[in-house]
Design an enzyme around this catalytic site. Structure first.
Site, PDB file in Angstrom:
ATOM      1  N   ASP A   1      29.678  51.739  27.097  1.00 56.35           N
ATOM      2  CA  ASP A   1      31.114  51.986  27.100  1.00 56.35           C
ATOM      3  C   ASP A   1      31.350  53.492  27.167  1.00 56.35           C
ATOM      4  O   ASP A   1      30.813  54.240  26.351  1.00 56.35           O
ATOM      5  CB  ASP A   1      31.730  51.398  25.821  1.00 56.35           C
ATOM      6  CG  ASP A   1      33.247  51.402  25.863  1.00 56.35           C
ATOM      7  OD1 ASP A   1      33.812  51.463  26.977  1.00 56.35           O
ATOM      8  OD2 ASP A   1      33.863  51.342  24.792  1.00 56.35           O
TER       9      ASP A   1
ATOM     10  N   HIS B   1      43.455  59.334  26.354  1.00 54.41           N
ATOM     11  CA  HIS B   1      42.930  58.538  25.242  1.00 54.41           C
ATOM     12  C   HIS B   1      42.052  59.391  24.330  1.00 54.41           C
ATOM     13  O   HIS B   1      42.195  59.359  23.106  1.00 54.41           O
ATOM     14  CB  HIS B   1      42.124  57.346  25.763  1.00 54.41           C
ATOM     15  CG  HIS B   1      41.392  56.598  24.676  1.00 54.41           C
ATOM     16  ND1 HIS B   1      42.048  55.786  23.778  1.00 54.41           N
ATOM     17  CD2 HIS B   1      40.089  56.570  24.326  1.00 54.41           C
ATOM     18  CE1 HIS B   1      41.168  55.280  22.928  1.00 54.41           C
ATOM     19  NE2 HIS B   1      39.966  55.732  23.233  1.00 54.41           N
TER      20      HIS B   1
ATOM     21  N   GLU C   1      41.279  47.551  23.321  1.00 56.72           N
ATOM     22  CA  GLU C   1      41.141  48.664  24.259  1.00 56.72           C
ATOM     23  C   GLU C   1      41.115  48.072  25.661  1.00 56.72           C
ATOM     24  O   GLU C   1      40.226  47.283  25.987  1.00 56.72           O
ATOM     25  CB  GLU C   1      39.860  49.456  23.989  1.00 56.72           C
ATOM     26  CG  GLU C   1      39.949  50.218  22.671  1.00 56.72           C
ATOM     27  CD  GLU C   1      38.821  51.200  22.427  1.00 56.72           C
ATOM     28  OE1 GLU C   1      39.080  52.244  21.810  1.00 56.72           O
ATOM     29  OE2 GLU C   1      37.685  50.920  22.844  1.00 56.72           O
TER      30      GLU C   1
ATOM     31  N   GLU D   1      40.302  48.208  29.373  1.00 56.69           N
ATOM     32  CA  GLU D   1      39.331  48.990  30.140  1.00 56.69           C
ATOM     33  C   GLU D   1      38.999  48.276  31.452  1.00 56.69           C
ATOM     34  O   GLU D   1      39.239  47.078  31.603  1.00 56.69           O
ATOM     35  CB  GLU D   1      38.027  49.163  29.337  1.00 56.69           C
ATOM     36  CG  GLU D   1      38.254  49.697  27.929  1.00 56.69           C
ATOM     37  CD  GLU D   1      36.990  50.191  27.246  1.00 56.69           C
ATOM     38  OE1 GLU D   1      35.973  50.403  27.939  1.00 56.69           O
ATOM     39  OE2 GLU D   1      37.034  50.363  26.017  1.00 56.69           O
TER      40      GLU D   1
ATOM     41  N   ASP E   1      37.852  45.828  24.826  1.00 54.23           N
ATOM     42  CA  ASP E   1      36.851  46.276  23.851  1.00 54.23           C
ATOM     43  C   ASP E   1      37.509  46.263  22.463  1.00 54.23           C
ATOM     44  O   ASP E   1      38.010  47.279  21.986  1.00 54.23           O
ATOM     45  CB  ASP E   1      36.374  47.678  24.243  1.00 54.23           C
ATOM     46  CG  ASP E   1      35.352  48.243  23.276  1.00 54.23           C
ATOM     47  OD1 ASP E   1      34.661  47.447  22.613  1.00 54.23           O
ATOM     48  OD2 ASP E   1      35.254  49.484  23.186  1.00 54.23           O
TER      49      ASP E   1
ATOM     50  N   ARG F   1      39.566  49.755  13.674  1.00 50.45           N
ATOM     51  CA  ARG F   1      39.719  51.211  13.542  1.00 50.45           C
ATOM     52  C   ARG F   1      39.331  51.747  12.171  1.00 50.45           C
ATOM     53  O   ARG F   1      38.856  52.890  12.070  1.00 50.45           O
ATOM     54  CB  ARG F   1      41.162  51.609  13.850  1.00 50.45           C
ATOM     55  CG  ARG F   1      41.623  51.269  15.240  1.00 50.45           C
ATOM     56  CD  ARG F   1      40.745  51.899  16.297  1.00 50.45           C
ATOM     57  NE  ARG F   1      41.234  51.568  17.638  1.00 50.45           N
ATOM     58  CZ  ARG F   1      40.620  51.908  18.752  1.00 50.45           C
ATOM     59  NH1 ARG F   1      39.470  52.579  18.692  1.00 50.45           N
ATOM     60  NH2 ARG F   1      41.115  51.579  19.916  1.00 50.45           N
TER      61      ARG F   1
ATOM     62  N   GLN G   1      35.521  51.711  12.107  1.00 46.64           N
ATOM     63  CA  GLN G   1      35.079  52.761  13.042  1.00 46.64           C
ATOM     64  C   GLN G   1      35.235  54.160  12.432  1.00 46.64           C
ATOM     65  O   GLN G   1      34.301  54.973  12.483  1.00 46.64           O
ATOM     66  CB  GLN G   1      35.908  52.652  14.333  1.00 46.64           C
ATOM     67  CG  GLN G   1      35.569  53.702  15.384  1.00 46.64           C
ATOM     68  CD  GLN G   1      36.537  53.653  16.576  1.00 46.64           C
ATOM     69  OE1 GLN G   1      37.367  52.751  16.692  1.00 46.64           O
ATOM     70  NE2 GLN G   1      36.426  54.622  17.470  1.00 46.64           N
TER      71      GLN G   1
ATOM     72  N   LYS H   1      32.896  48.131  16.676  1.00 44.03           N
ATOM     73  CA  LYS H   1      33.098  47.752  18.068  1.00 44.03           C
ATOM     74  C   LYS H   1      32.110  46.696  18.567  1.00 44.03           C
ATOM     75  O   LYS H   1      32.221  46.245  19.707  1.00 44.03           O
ATOM     76  CB  LYS H   1      33.010  48.983  18.971  1.00 44.03           C
ATOM     77  CG  LYS H   1      34.260  49.827  18.912  1.00 44.03           C
ATOM     78  CD  LYS H   1      34.100  51.138  19.622  1.00 44.03           C
ATOM     79  CE  LYS H   1      35.407  51.906  19.591  1.00 44.03           C
ATOM     80  NZ  LYS H   1      36.415  51.366  20.502  1.00 44.03           N
TER      81      LYS H   1
ATOM     82  N   THR I   1      33.404  41.886  22.680  1.00 41.15           N
ATOM     83  CA  THR I   1      34.005  42.556  23.833  1.00 41.15           C
ATOM     84  C   THR I   1      34.305  41.473  24.848  1.00 41.15           C
ATOM     85  O   THR I   1      33.397  40.736  25.248  1.00 41.15           O
ATOM     86  CB  THR I   1      33.033  43.589  24.447  1.00 41.15           C
ATOM     87  OG1 THR I   1      32.646  44.521  23.429  1.00 41.15           O
ATOM     88  CG2 THR I   1      33.664  44.334  25.598  1.00 41.15           C
TER      89      THR I   1
ATOM     90  N   GLU J   1      46.982  54.070  19.619  1.00 45.62           N
ATOM     91  CA  GLU J   1      47.755  55.116  20.305  1.00 45.62           C
ATOM     92  C   GLU J   1      49.228  54.730  20.441  1.00 45.62           C
ATOM     93  O   GLU J   1      50.114  55.557  20.237  1.00 45.62           O
ATOM     94  CB  GLU J   1      47.177  55.354  21.697  1.00 45.62           C
ATOM     95  CG  GLU J   1      45.790  55.936  21.711  1.00 45.62           C
ATOM     96  CD  GLU J   1      45.233  55.883  23.121  1.00 45.62           C
ATOM     97  OE1 GLU J   1      45.460  56.837  23.884  1.00 45.62           O
ATOM     98  OE2 GLU J   1      44.590  54.871  23.474  1.00 45.62           O
TER      99      GLU J   1
HETATM  100  O1  LIG Z   1      35.651  58.980  17.953  1.00 42.75           O
HETATM  101  C1  LIG Z   1      36.450  58.866  18.898  1.00 42.75           C
HETATM  102  O2  LIG Z   1      36.999  59.827  19.406  1.00 42.75           O
HETATM  103  C2  LIG Z   1      36.771  57.530  19.464  1.00 42.75           C
HETATM  104  C3  LIG Z   1      35.935  56.789  20.120  1.00 42.75           C
HETATM  105  C4  LIG Z   1      36.275  55.480  20.677  1.00 42.75           C
HETATM  106  O3  LIG Z   1      37.311  54.850  20.445  1.00 42.75           O
HETATM  107  C5  LIG Z   1      35.163  54.963  21.473  1.00 42.75           C
HETATM  108  C6  LIG Z   1      35.458  54.101  22.646  1.00 42.75           C
HETATM  109  O4  LIG Z   1      35.309  52.876  22.592  1.00 42.75           O
HETATM  110  C7  LIG Z   1      35.761  54.831  23.892  1.00 42.75           C
HETATM  111  C8  LIG Z   1      36.881  54.367  24.752  1.00 42.75           C
HETATM  112  O5  LIG Z   1      37.153  53.160  24.834  1.00 42.75           O
HETATM  113  O6  LIG Z   1      37.485  55.216  25.420  1.00 42.75           O
HETATM  114 CA   LIG Z   2      36.053  51.274  24.303  1.00 46.42          CA
HETATM  115 MG   LIG Z   3      33.534  46.117  21.755  1.00 39.22          MG
END
Ligand SMILES: O=C(O)/C=C/C(=O)CC(=O)CC(=O)O
Ligand SMILES: [Ca+2]
Ligand SMILES: [Mg+2]
Length: 401
Positions: free
Chosen positions: A117, A124, A190, A192, A222, A226, A229, A242, A246, A347
Protein backbone atom coordinates in the site's frame (compact mmCIF):
# COMPACT_ATOMS: atom_id res chain seq x y z
CA UNK A 1 -18.44 2.97 -29.90
CA UNK A 2 -19.08 -0.61 -31.05
CA UNK A 3 -22.62 -1.71 -30.12
CA UNK A 4 -23.17 -5.16 -28.66
CA UNK A 5 -25.92 -7.74 -29.18
CA UNK A 6 -26.12 -8.36 -25.41
CA UNK A 7 -29.54 -7.10 -24.27
CA UNK A 8 -29.44 -3.75 -22.45
CA UNK A 9 -25.64 -3.57 -22.24
CA UNK A 10 -25.16 -0.49 -24.43
CA UNK A 11 -27.25 1.53 -21.96
CA UNK A 12 -24.87 0.65 -19.10
CA UNK A 13 -21.27 1.64 -18.34
CA UNK A 14 -20.21 -1.97 -19.07
CA UNK A 15 -20.09 -1.90 -22.87
CA UNK A 16 -17.60 -3.69 -25.15
CA UNK A 17 -15.24 -0.77 -24.41
CA UNK A 18 -15.02 -1.91 -20.80
CA UNK A 19 -15.07 -5.72 -20.29
CA UNK A 20 -13.65 -6.15 -16.78
CA UNK A 21 -12.65 -9.66 -15.70
CA UNK A 22 -13.91 -11.43 -12.60
CA UNK A 23 -14.56 -14.83 -11.02
CA UNK A 24 -18.11 -16.05 -10.45
CA UNK A 25 -20.13 -19.11 -9.55
CA UNK A 26 -23.70 -20.29 -9.76
CA UNK A 27 -25.19 -22.19 -6.80
CA UNK A 28 -23.64 -25.65 -6.57
CA UNK A 29 -21.12 -25.01 -9.34
CA UNK A 30 -17.36 -24.33 -9.13
CA UNK A 31 -16.03 -20.79 -9.52
CA UNK A 32 -14.71 -19.76 -12.93
CA UNK A 33 -13.64 -16.65 -14.85
CA UNK A 34 -15.88 -14.33 -16.82
CA UNK A 35 -16.10 -10.85 -18.28
CA UNK A 36 -18.83 -8.42 -17.41
CA UNK A 37 -20.96 -7.04 -20.22
CA UNK A 38 -23.96 -4.95 -19.10
CA UNK A 39 -25.70 -6.82 -16.31
CA UNK A 40 -24.42 -10.19 -17.49
CA UNK A 41 -21.25 -12.20 -17.13
CA UNK A 42 -19.88 -14.19 -20.07
CA UNK A 43 -18.52 -17.59 -19.02
CA UNK A 44 -15.07 -17.61 -20.66
CA UNK A 45 -13.91 -21.24 -20.52
CA UNK A 46 -16.59 -22.67 -22.85
CA UNK A 47 -16.68 -19.57 -25.08
CA UNK A 48 -12.92 -19.44 -25.62
CA UNK A 49 -12.37 -23.22 -25.29
CA UNK A 50 -9.62 -22.46 -22.79
CA UNK A 51 -9.26 -24.24 -19.44
CA UNK A 52 -7.25 -21.37 -17.97
CA UNK A 53 -10.61 -19.70 -17.36
CA UNK A 54 -12.15 -22.76 -15.70
CA UNK A 55 -10.28 -22.13 -12.45
CA UNK A 56 -11.28 -20.05 -9.43
CA UNK A 57 -8.82 -17.21 -10.08
CA UNK A 58 -7.52 -15.11 -12.95
CA UNK A 59 -3.88 -15.88 -12.11
CA UNK A 60 -3.26 -18.41 -14.89
CA UNK A 61 -4.51 -15.95 -17.50
CA UNK A 62 -2.61 -13.03 -15.94
CA UNK A 63 0.63 -15.03 -16.08
CA UNK A 64 0.36 -15.32 -19.88
CA UNK A 65 1.40 -11.70 -20.37
CA UNK A 66 0.49 -8.68 -22.38
CA UNK A 67 0.13 -10.18 -25.86
CA UNK A 68 -2.32 -12.81 -24.59
CA UNK A 69 -4.26 -10.15 -22.65
CA UNK A 70 -4.58 -8.03 -25.79
CA UNK A 71 -5.52 -10.91 -28.11
CA UNK A 72 -8.16 -12.22 -25.69
CA UNK A 73 -9.71 -8.78 -25.30
CA UNK A 74 -9.85 -8.28 -29.09
CA UNK A 75 -11.48 -11.66 -29.60
CA UNK A 76 -14.07 -10.96 -26.90
CA UNK A 77 -14.82 -7.55 -28.39
CA UNK A 78 -15.43 -9.24 -31.76
CA UNK A 79 -17.63 -11.96 -30.27
CA UNK A 80 -19.73 -9.42 -28.40
CA UNK A 81 -20.09 -6.90 -31.26
CA UNK A 82 -23.58 -6.60 -32.75
CA UNK A 83 -22.41 -6.94 -36.33
CA UNK A 84 -19.78 -9.65 -35.91
CA UNK A 85 -19.67 -12.46 -38.47
CA UNK A 86 -18.47 -14.89 -35.79
CA UNK A 87 -21.65 -14.20 -33.85
CA UNK A 88 -24.39 -14.75 -36.41
CA UNK A 89 -23.10 -18.29 -36.92
CA UNK A 90 -23.12 -19.32 -33.26
CA UNK A 91 -25.20 -16.75 -31.45
CA UNK A 92 -27.28 -19.36 -29.64
CA UNK A 93 -24.15 -21.01 -28.24
CA UNK A 94 -22.76 -17.67 -27.04
CA UNK A 95 -26.09 -16.72 -25.48
CA UNK A 96 -26.14 -19.93 -23.49
CA UNK A 97 -22.90 -18.79 -21.77
CA UNK A 98 -24.25 -15.35 -20.89
CA UNK A 99 -25.48 -15.38 -17.30
CA UNK A 100 -27.45 -12.62 -15.55
CA UNK A 101 -25.38 -11.14 -12.71
CA UNK A 102 -28.23 -11.61 -10.24
CA UNK A 103 -27.82 -15.40 -10.63
CA UNK A 104 -24.14 -15.46 -9.67
CA UNK A 105 -21.93 -14.97 -6.67
CA UNK A 106 -18.76 -12.95 -7.27
CA UNK A 107 -15.48 -14.10 -5.73
CA UNK A 108 -12.05 -12.61 -5.11
CA UNK A 109 -10.88 -12.32 -8.75
CA UNK A 110 -7.21 -12.98 -8.08
CA UNK A 111 -5.25 -15.14 -5.71
CA UNK A 112 -3.39 -12.24 -4.13
CA UNK A 113 0.39 -12.59 -3.96
CA UNK A 114 2.02 -9.74 -2.08
CA UNK A 115 0.13 -6.62 -1.11
CA UNK A 116 1.77 -3.20 -0.93
CA UNK A 117 0.00 0.00 0.00
CA UNK A 118 1.46 3.34 -1.07
CA UNK A 119 0.81 6.90 0.15
CA UNK A 120 0.68 8.83 -3.14
CA UNK A 121 -1.79 11.65 -2.51
CA UNK A 122 -0.06 14.84 -1.44
CA UNK A 123 -3.27 16.12 0.14
CA UNK A 124 -3.89 12.90 2.09
CA UNK A 125 -0.30 12.71 3.32
CA UNK A 126 -0.39 16.37 4.40
CA UNK A 127 -3.79 16.02 6.13
CA UNK A 128 -2.85 12.85 8.03
CA UNK A 129 0.59 14.29 8.85
CA UNK A 130 -1.09 17.29 10.49
CA UNK A 131 -3.41 15.08 12.55
CA UNK A 132 -0.89 12.37 13.56
CA UNK A 133 2.15 14.63 14.02
CA UNK A 134 0.90 18.06 15.11
CA UNK A 135 3.68 20.62 15.32
CA UNK A 136 5.85 18.64 12.88
CA UNK A 137 6.24 19.27 9.12
CA UNK A 138 3.21 17.47 7.57
CA UNK A 139 5.38 15.93 4.80
CA UNK A 140 8.64 14.20 5.75
CA UNK A 141 11.74 15.06 3.64
CA UNK A 142 11.47 11.75 1.72
CA UNK A 143 7.86 12.27 0.58
CA UNK A 144 8.53 14.18 -2.65
CA UNK A 145 11.58 12.01 -3.41
CA UNK A 146 9.99 8.55 -3.48
CA UNK A 147 6.52 6.98 -3.30
CA UNK A 148 6.32 6.00 0.38
CA UNK A 149 4.69 2.61 1.03
CA UNK A 150 4.47 -0.40 3.35
CA UNK A 151 3.80 -4.12 2.96
CA UNK A 152 0.24 -5.06 3.93
CA UNK A 153 -1.37 -8.40 4.73
CA UNK A 154 -2.39 -10.14 1.50
CA UNK A 155 -4.25 -12.95 3.33
CA UNK A 156 -6.87 -10.47 4.56
CA UNK A 157 -7.68 -9.00 1.17
CA UNK A 158 -11.38 -9.83 0.69
CA UNK A 159 -13.91 -9.40 -2.09
CA UNK A 160 -16.52 -6.66 -2.04
CA UNK A 161 -19.54 -7.61 0.06
CA UNK A 162 -17.53 -9.45 2.73
CA UNK A 163 -18.66 -8.19 6.16
CA UNK A 164 -15.97 -6.33 8.14
CA UNK A 165 -15.67 -7.24 11.81
CA UNK A 166 -14.72 -4.26 13.96
CA UNK A 167 -11.17 -5.06 15.10
CA UNK A 168 -9.99 -4.86 18.67
CA UNK A 169 -6.55 -3.66 19.48
CA UNK A 170 -4.31 -1.77 21.82
CA UNK A 171 -5.07 1.93 21.99
CA UNK A 172 -4.79 4.98 24.25
CA UNK A 173 -7.65 7.42 24.85
CA UNK A 174 -5.34 10.43 25.12
CA UNK A 175 -1.56 10.93 24.90
CA UNK A 176 0.06 9.76 28.14
CA UNK A 177 -2.83 7.46 29.12
CA UNK A 178 -2.34 3.76 29.87
CA UNK A 179 -3.12 1.59 26.81
CA UNK A 180 -6.18 -0.68 26.87
CA UNK A 181 -7.25 -3.59 24.64
CA UNK A 182 -10.65 -2.64 23.20
CA UNK A 183 -12.67 -2.51 19.97
CA UNK A 184 -11.55 0.39 17.82
CA UNK A 185 -13.53 3.59 18.36
CA UNK A 186 -12.17 5.11 15.14
CA UNK A 187 -13.00 2.66 12.37
CA UNK A 188 -12.34 4.32 9.01
CA UNK A 189 -12.14 3.71 5.28
CA UNK A 190 -9.57 4.59 2.63
CA UNK A 191 -10.69 4.91 -1.00
CA UNK A 192 -7.84 3.72 -3.22
CA UNK A 193 -7.07 2.39 -6.68
CA UNK A 194 -5.33 -1.01 -6.76
CA UNK A 195 -3.01 -2.39 -9.47
CA UNK A 196 -2.88 -6.12 -10.24
CA UNK A 197 0.40 -7.62 -11.48
CA UNK A 198 0.30 -10.17 -14.26
CA UNK A 199 3.84 -10.74 -15.54
CA UNK A 200 6.33 -11.62 -12.78
CA UNK A 201 10.02 -10.69 -12.49
CA UNK A 202 12.96 -12.73 -11.21
CA UNK A 203 14.58 -12.02 -7.87
CA UNK A 204 17.35 -9.48 -8.38
CA UNK A 205 15.70 -7.88 -11.44
CA UNK A 206 13.79 -4.63 -11.48
CA UNK A 207 10.55 -4.37 -13.46
CA UNK A 208 10.49 -3.11 -17.06
CA UNK A 209 7.55 -1.30 -18.66
CA UNK A 210 4.52 -0.75 -16.45
CA UNK A 211 2.07 -2.07 -19.08
CA UNK A 212 4.16 -5.23 -19.57
CA UNK A 213 3.72 -6.17 -15.93
CA UNK A 214 0.46 -4.65 -14.73
CA UNK A 215 -2.71 -6.24 -16.07
CA UNK A 216 -5.34 -3.92 -14.69
CA UNK A 217 -6.92 -2.00 -11.85
CA UNK A 218 -9.43 -2.67 -9.09
CA UNK A 219 -11.13 -0.48 -6.49
CA UNK A 220 -9.77 -0.81 -2.95
CA UNK A 221 -11.10 0.06 0.49
CA UNK A 222 -8.21 -0.13 2.95
CA UNK A 223 -10.21 -0.31 6.21
CA UNK A 224 -8.27 1.42 8.99
CA UNK A 225 -8.55 1.64 12.79
CA UNK A 226 -7.16 5.10 13.46
CA UNK A 227 -6.76 4.80 17.24
CA UNK A 228 -4.86 1.49 16.94
CA UNK A 229 -2.79 2.93 14.06
CA UNK A 230 -1.89 6.17 15.88
CA UNK A 231 -0.56 4.27 18.94
CA UNK A 232 1.29 1.41 17.21
CA UNK A 233 2.86 2.90 14.06
CA UNK A 234 5.98 4.47 15.59
CA UNK A 235 8.60 3.85 14.22
CA UNK A 236 7.92 0.91 11.86
CA UNK A 237 4.65 2.03 10.24
CA UNK A 238 1.11 0.62 9.84
CA UNK A 239 0.49 -2.84 11.34
CA UNK A 240 -2.65 -4.20 13.06
CA UNK A 241 -4.61 -0.98 12.51
CA UNK A 242 -4.71 -1.88 8.82
CA UNK A 243 -4.18 -5.63 8.55
CA UNK A 244 -7.65 -6.83 9.63
CA UNK A 245 -9.29 -6.41 6.20
CA UNK A 246 -8.79 -4.78 2.82
CA UNK A 247 -11.72 -5.01 0.39
CA UNK A 248 -11.43 -5.01 -3.39
CA UNK A 249 -13.93 -4.86 -6.24
CA UNK A 250 -14.76 -8.23 -7.84
CA UNK A 251 -13.90 -6.69 -11.23
CA UNK A 252 -10.44 -6.11 -12.63
CA UNK A 253 -10.49 -3.51 -15.40
CA UNK A 254 -7.70 -4.17 -17.92
CA UNK A 255 -5.33 -1.25 -18.60
CA UNK A 256 -6.41 -1.40 -22.24
CA UNK A 257 -9.93 -0.31 -21.23
CA UNK A 258 -8.39 2.80 -19.65
CA UNK A 259 -6.63 4.14 -22.79
CA UNK A 260 -8.93 7.18 -22.90
CA UNK A 261 -8.42 7.85 -19.19
CA UNK A 262 -4.64 8.29 -19.39
CA UNK A 263 -3.31 11.69 -18.30
CA UNK A 264 0.26 12.93 -17.75
CA UNK A 265 0.18 12.90 -13.96
CA UNK A 266 0.82 15.80 -11.66
CA UNK A 267 3.92 17.90 -12.05
CA UNK A 268 6.67 16.90 -9.63
CA UNK A 269 9.04 19.28 -7.87
CA UNK A 270 11.82 18.42 -7.29
CA UNK A 271 12.26 16.16 -10.34
CA UNK A 272 12.57 12.58 -9.06
CA UNK A 273 15.69 10.45 -9.56
CA UNK A 274 16.15 8.93 -13.00
CA UNK A 275 14.71 5.50 -12.17
CA UNK A 276 11.44 7.23 -11.20
CA UNK A 277 11.21 9.32 -14.36
CA UNK A 278 7.91 8.97 -16.20
CA UNK A 279 8.24 7.72 -19.79
CA UNK A 280 4.55 7.58 -20.71
CA UNK A 281 1.42 9.16 -19.25
CA UNK A 282 0.13 6.78 -16.58
CA UNK A 283 -1.92 9.20 -14.55
CA UNK A 284 -5.54 8.04 -14.77
CA UNK A 285 -8.62 10.24 -14.89
CA UNK A 286 -10.66 8.03 -12.56
CA UNK A 287 -13.46 9.73 -10.58
CA UNK A 288 -14.41 7.96 -7.37
CA UNK A 289 -17.50 8.22 -5.16
CA UNK A 290 -17.84 7.22 -1.52
CA UNK A 291 -21.32 6.35 -0.21
CA UNK A 292 -22.00 5.94 3.51
CA UNK A 293 -25.34 4.24 4.24
CA UNK A 294 -26.55 5.38 0.82
CA UNK A 295 -25.44 9.03 1.10
CA UNK A 296 -22.58 10.34 -1.01
CA UNK A 297 -19.98 11.72 1.39
CA UNK A 298 -17.07 12.37 -0.98
CA UNK A 299 -15.90 12.24 -4.62
CA UNK A 300 -12.12 11.72 -4.72
CA UNK A 301 -10.26 12.48 -8.00
CA UNK A 302 -7.53 9.93 -8.81
CA UNK A 303 -6.08 12.12 -11.59
CA UNK A 304 -4.59 14.55 -9.04
CA UNK A 305 -2.36 11.95 -7.36
CA UNK A 306 1.28 13.03 -7.00
CA UNK A 307 2.93 9.66 -7.74
CA UNK A 308 1.71 7.59 -10.72
CA UNK A 309 1.46 3.77 -10.80
CA UNK A 310 4.43 3.33 -13.17
CA UNK A 311 6.55 5.15 -10.60
CA UNK A 312 5.21 2.96 -7.78
CA UNK A 313 6.17 -0.16 -9.78
CA UNK A 314 9.66 1.16 -10.55
CA UNK A 315 10.23 2.02 -6.90
CA UNK A 316 8.83 -1.26 -5.54
CA UNK A 317 11.29 -3.29 -7.65
CA UNK A 318 14.38 -1.03 -7.81
CA UNK A 319 16.04 -3.10 -5.06
CA UNK A 320 15.56 -6.35 -7.00
CA UNK A 321 12.50 -7.51 -5.04
CA UNK A 322 10.60 -9.83 -7.38
CA UNK A 323 7.01 -9.51 -8.56
CA UNK A 324 4.61 -12.44 -8.57
CA UNK A 325 1.51 -12.92 -10.65
CA UNK A 326 -1.38 -11.75 -8.49
CA UNK A 327 0.54 -9.12 -6.54
CA UNK A 328 -1.61 -6.15 -5.58
CA UNK A 329 -0.32 -2.67 -4.96
CA UNK A 330 -2.59 0.18 -4.02
CA UNK A 331 -2.23 3.92 -4.57
CA UNK A 332 -2.89 5.00 -1.03
CA UNK A 333 -5.88 7.10 -0.06
CA UNK A 334 -7.15 9.23 -2.91
CA UNK A 335 -7.75 12.73 -1.55
CA UNK A 336 -8.30 15.89 -3.56
CA UNK A 337 -7.78 19.46 -2.48
CA UNK A 338 -11.25 20.09 -1.00
CA UNK A 339 -13.02 18.51 1.98
CA UNK A 340 -15.69 17.05 -0.36
CA UNK A 341 -12.95 15.19 -2.25
CA UNK A 342 -11.14 13.48 0.62
CA UNK A 343 -10.81 9.70 0.63
CA UNK A 344 -11.10 8.88 4.34
CA UNK A 345 -13.39 9.83 7.23
CA UNK A 346 -10.50 10.98 9.41
CA UNK A 347 -9.91 13.71 6.83
CA UNK A 348 -13.57 14.42 5.99
CA UNK A 349 -14.45 14.87 9.70
CA UNK A 350 -11.00 16.19 10.71
CA UNK A 351 -10.40 13.39 13.22
CA UNK A 352 -14.03 13.47 14.35
CA UNK A 353 -14.22 17.20 15.11
CA UNK A 354 -16.61 17.91 12.21
CA UNK A 355 -18.97 14.91 11.83
CA UNK A 356 -20.69 14.31 8.47
CA UNK A 357 -24.47 14.64 8.45
CA UNK A 358 -26.45 11.88 6.78
CA UNK A 359 -29.88 12.23 5.16
CA UNK A 360 -31.55 10.12 7.87
CA UNK A 361 -30.70 12.80 10.45
CA UNK A 362 -27.76 10.86 11.92
CA UNK A 363 -24.16 11.99 11.77
CA UNK A 364 -20.85 10.14 11.80
CA UNK A 365 -17.34 10.92 13.00
CA UNK A 366 -16.16 7.33 12.31
CA UNK A 367 -18.02 4.13 11.37
CA UNK A 368 -20.61 2.52 13.64
CA UNK A 369 -21.65 -1.14 13.66
CA UNK A 370 -24.14 -1.80 10.85
CA UNK A 371 -22.78 0.99 8.62
CA UNK A 372 -22.25 0.21 4.95
CA UNK A 373 -19.59 1.91 2.84
CA UNK A 374 -19.61 1.60 -0.96
CA UNK A 375 -16.96 3.01 -3.28
CA UNK A 376 -17.62 3.28 -7.03
CA UNK A 377 -15.67 4.88 -9.87
CA UNK A 378 -15.90 5.85 -13.50
CA UNK A 379 -13.36 6.81 -16.16
CA UNK A 380 -13.55 8.24 -19.69
CA UNK A 381 -14.09 5.65 -22.41
CA UNK A 382 -13.98 6.07 -26.20
CA UNK A 383 -15.91 8.90 -27.91
CA UNK A 384 -16.98 10.80 -24.81
CA UNK A 385 -18.49 7.72 -23.10
CA UNK A 386 -17.77 6.54 -19.57
CA UNK A 387 -16.77 3.15 -18.24
CA UNK A 388 -17.48 1.98 -14.69
CA UNK A 389 -14.90 0.26 -12.48
CA UNK A 390 -17.27 -1.91 -10.45
CA UNK A 391 -17.78 -1.24 -6.77
CA UNK A 392 -16.33 -2.20 -3.44
CA UNK A 393 -18.76 -2.41 -0.55
CA UNK A 394 -18.71 -3.67 3.03
CA UNK A 395 -20.85 -3.57 6.17
CA UNK A 396 -19.40 -3.27 9.67
CA UNK A 397 -20.14 -6.06 12.18
CA UNK A 398 -19.64 -5.67 15.93
CA UNK A 399 -16.51 -7.07 17.60
CA UNK A 400 -17.36 -10.59 18.86
CA UNK A 401 -17.53 -10.85 22.65
O1 LIG B 1 1.34 7.90 9.43
C1 LIG B 1 0.72 8.41 8.48
O2 LIG B 1 1.02 9.49 8.01
C2 LIG B 1 -0.42 7.70 7.85
C3 LIG B 1 -0.32 6.60 7.16
C4 LIG B 1 -1.46 5.93 6.55
O3 LIG B 1 -2.65 6.20 6.74
C5 LIG B 1 -1.00 4.80 5.73
C6 LIG B 1 -1.77 4.43 4.52
O4 LIG B 1 -2.53 3.45 4.52
C7 LIG B 1 -1.43 5.19 3.31
C8 LIG B 1 -2.52 5.68 2.42
O5 LIG B 1 -3.56 5.01 2.28
O6 LIG B 1 -2.33 6.72 1.79
CA1 LIG C 1 -4.12 2.88 2.73
MG1 LIG D 1 -6.03 -2.63 5.06
Amino acid sequence: MTPTWVPGADATLYTVANLPYGVFSRPGEPARAGVRIGDHVLDLAPVLHDEVFATGSLNGFLARGRTAWRDTRRLLQRLLAADAKEVSANRAALESHLIPLRQVRLHLPVEIGDYVDFYCSLEHAANVGRMFRPGDEPLKPNWRRLPVGYHGRSGTVVVSGTPITRPRGQRVAAPGDEPVLAPTAKLDIEAELGFIVGTPTRLGESAGDFADHVFGVTLVNDWSARDIQAWEYVPLGPFLGKSFATSISPWVTPLEALEDARVPGREQDPAPLDYLRRHEPWGLDVSMEIMLNGDQVSSPPYRDMYWTPDQMLAHMTVNGASLRTGDLYASGTVSGDEPSRRGSLIEITWNGAEPVKLSDGQSRAFLEDGDTVTITATAPGPGGTLIALGEVTGTVLPTPA
